[in-house]
Design a protein around this motif. Structure first.
Motif, PDB file in Angstrom:
ATOM      1  N   GLU A  78      76.722  29.001 -13.320  1.00 58.67           N
ATOM      2  CA  GLU A  78      78.062  29.608 -13.407  1.00 58.67           C
ATOM      3  C   GLU A  78      78.583  29.417 -14.853  1.00 58.67           C
ATOM      4  N   ILE A  79      79.088  30.417 -15.500  1.00 63.57           N
ATOM      5  CA  ILE A  79      79.512  30.410 -16.672  1.00 63.57           C
ATOM      6  C   ILE A  79      80.820  30.945 -16.963  1.00 63.57           C
ATOM      7  N   GLY A  80      81.948  30.131 -17.395  1.00 66.94           N
ATOM      8  CA  GLY A  80      83.288  30.357 -17.583  1.00 66.94           C
ATOM      9  C   GLY A  80      83.543  31.488 -18.561  1.00 66.94           C
ATOM     10  N   ALA A  81      84.629  32.056 -18.353  1.00 69.85           N
ATOM     11  CA  ALA A  81      85.397  33.009 -19.232  1.00 69.85           C
ATOM     12  C   ALA A  81      85.168  32.725 -20.881  1.00 69.85           C
ATOM     13  N   ASN A  82      84.675  33.612 -21.579  1.00 74.46           N
ATOM     14  CA  ASN A  82      84.699  33.559 -22.961  1.00 74.46           C
ATOM     15  C   ASN A  82      83.763  32.426 -23.621  1.00 74.46           C
ATOM     16  N   THR A  83      82.865  32.101 -22.687  1.00 77.74           N
ATOM     17  CA  THR A  83      81.746  31.141 -22.988  1.00 77.74           C
ATOM     18  C   THR A  83      80.872  31.897 -23.869  1.00 77.74           C
TER      19      THR A  83
END
Lengths: 339, 339, 339
Positions: free
Chosen positions: A207-212
């Motif tokens: 899972e990859i969070g916002a604006n990474t």
């Protein structure tokens, strides 16, 4: 839409103490949950709410069972049991398969018929979008990308050319995977770009969070192994490798070619310089700076907690004189020893 | 698609030792390059791979020539020579000129016929898109923007109104150029917005990494001079000026009205407060905080390296008592002097 | 398009000293303003420019009036008066109401007829877009969102499902409101996602800078109260509450469930860990780390200013020995006391 506590206990692996026919249909906090809601206690700080909660059931550690005044679901990992209960009672919404009329899919891209491509998406040539994939509105998938089954781009995600995304991957808005790494060579005071010819490989269940942002490798690939969880606004530079099941909190930055082990936990706003090796099971606390290899499991820190400015100003000035202070101390020790 | 080492050596300015007719067609790392690939040694850490590399040729410093067991391309700047070789063997893909059917170009915008505007782009009124410009999918170019020849927005870039981009500029996904600066005036406890009336001017040959933000000036312009290289997630506040050929690593933050000199190198996650002057040729290492002017070239730091938490907790507590410690030391010195 | 100084003084609440019929039409800096422009002095650093400015009028503190050589507008808050003058002379451009032909509005979304929806926007099912709202190109508004009157998304903003935006809110490009919070539960070494079931509530008159991210709550809502001003690239984690009229500078990061009071000022790149309580009227200076509650107003710091690397390396090494140094000092004190 509810479920009996008997069924819920079985599904989430808890021992039920109380009314097995009681029906719950939602989750909530100890403070605010009401009838038909199930809550949990995982942080000791909130234990006093056990006495007053109006929840129909609470998930608790065995030792908290005596404090519970309502139906109890006993678990050795209440937060995990709660996570499962929350998912059970809040299933992912169904998405309709198909390509939105405003999406652009280049001729030789392959989109599985069970995938969903949202409004104003762009899918580049030669890309492969697997079964059950959901791509929300405004995403750009450049050419040559592959996305494994049931992965999801929430909205406005960019996957640059040729990146490879595993199955069950969830990527939040604003993420950029596969932008060029920061490779520059100095030519008499000017910088020449070093072409970034590697790619990015992302394992299953990431899972990859916002604006990474996760940069593509210079020659070989940047690699995020399976089960890694990245929060928002993290920067992962070219040729970094992040080991399986590592979790990294928001705003951390990992410089080029560093390898992070498996099951690590990296705190928020941590900085890790380039070309390092971090072992498995390393924990690094918030806002620490890592400048050397960490060769064994453990907890590492360098953040300094804020204090009232009037005190801090004096202390910080002394930090900048600290070597001299240490030398003066050594001098005194010598003087006393010589007396 | 290959090139002889004779030709390659000439193009990248190296002295060839070995088979001038050998053909190479790709680049690779010392560890993994094979037949037909050229590699390089620029970081001493990897020197031992010279003995085992399967590359057809390696680019090396003169002093490493004796260690090379394959064809050698000798250079006084192997990384630069490698950058040139990598570009030669991996030319930028050709882009087809024209405006995509789904792009929206306002009536009085001017798009050069050799430019390429991708899917779902928006080009605002009065903007000028120069020759050879490539704008990838999902970009927003507001009104009054100008983009010089051969510049490229990779995808999902935002250029706010009236910003001015030079030639050969490369901007990665998620970048925002010309958002409002953080200008607020306090009105009895509430904040009133200060209109941000300046713009952003970006010189030629600048590169800007993914999700970096560069704010427009309050009254005059924020300026990024020619040849500046910015990594990902950098924050450049209003009215900052960054001197030519300065390179800044990821997650650095530069507050308003600060001027940075030419040819500086700013490390990752560095913070620089507002209204400062930083001289030419200054290097600042990772995670340092700059709170005062730096008037001469040199290397500056304030980051503290992480250590095992059990040790750090004790040391960090002492930092917060450091002024008192220094005073006690002074007291001891006095006592001894008076004896 | 100009205005007399008499009128301007009345509108911005200043006392006029000079030619009341003089007409001004623009604002500028003391250094560069010319005829027809009004400037201001709020930062003492620039006071010397009062002598040479070519501006037609300057806004000054009462004590600077004698130094002014041109028409003066006297104020007890020149920066605020200037902000008002700048807005008066630079009104917001009018936007044409309506939905762009390329925008996608789901069937049961409600868009007020006075609102403007730009090119390539997506408005999800059940969303409500209030009167006078302006949504620039490339924005994604998922289902169930509500936006109050006169709010504006500049371009390429993402509002995730069910978030609630007040009136007169201004959100800059690249912002993501309502991405999932970073909620994960450990299941024998693997991470299980905790569904993020809360939302985000943003009060009136809030401004959010480019590429800032505000996560949705886990169970209850993340809350940004009225009048809060957030700069670029700030990370606000799930269930944070930011009190009214607090201002936060770029790149700050606030971890989950922390509550920040009203009228706080948080500096750039500050890190605040989770589950804390910060009182009203707290100021935290740039790059500080907050690890405990702050229960009273005041200024707090922990950033260390950079110094020449050769000195810093020695000092930083001593920081990591500081507890031992303090113990040796205590030892000396004892020795002397015992003599």
């Amino acid at each position: 839409m509810g479920v009996t506590l008997k069924k819920l206990a079985r599904e989430i692996g808890c021992e039920l103490h109380g009314d097995s026919d009681c029906i719950v249909s939602a989750v909530g906090t100890l403070q605010n949950a009401g009838m038909g809601q199930v809550s949990f206690l995982a942080n000791a700080k909130y234990r006093h709410y056990l006495k007053t909660t109006q929840a129909s059931a609470v998930i608790v550690w065995p030792q908290d069972l005596p404090l519970s005044r309502t139906n109890a679901l006993v678990s050795n990992n209440p937060y995990l049991a709660f996570a499962k209960a929350a998912r059970l009672l809040n299933p992912e919404p169904q998405v309709v398969a198909g390509v939105h009329a405003t999406a652009v899919v280049e001729g030789d891209a392959v989109v599985d018929p069970t995938a969903s491509i949202g409004a104003h998406c762009y899918i580049g040539a030669g890309s492969f979008i697997g079964s059950g994939v959901v791509i929300g509105p405004g995403c750009v998938v450049e050419h040559g990308v592959s996305m494994g089954a049931n992965s999801r781009l929430v909205a406005r995600v960019t996957l640059c050319h040729d990146v490879c995304i595993g199955a069950n991957v969830l990527i939040h808005p604003g993420v950029v995977v596969g932008g060029d790494g920061f490779g520059i060579a100095n030519d008499g005071g000017h910088w020449i770009k070093v072409p970034q010819l590697g790619s990015v490989v992302i394992g299953d269940d990431v899972e990859i969070g916002a604006n990474t942002t996760i940069d593509r490798g210079a020659l070989e690939d940047t690699v995020i192994e399976e089960g890694v969880k990245l929060d928002n606004q993290i920067q992962v530079a070219h040729n970094v490798r992040i080991g399986a099941h590592t979790a990294i909190a928001g705003c951390a930055a990992i410089a080029g070619s560093t390898t992070i082990g498996k099951r690590c936990q990296i705190g928020g706003a941590v900085g890790i310089v380039g070309h390092l090796f971090i072992a498995d099971d390393v924990h690094i606390t918030a806002m620490s700076l890592v400048t050397g290899n960490i060769t064994h499991a453990g907890v590492f820190s360098s953040g300094i907690a804020a204090q009232p400015r009037s005190e801090w100003v004096r202390n910080a000035a002394r930090v900048r004189q600290l070597n001299e202070i240490a030398q003066r101390l050594r001098g005194l020790e010598k003087r006393l020893d010589e007396e």
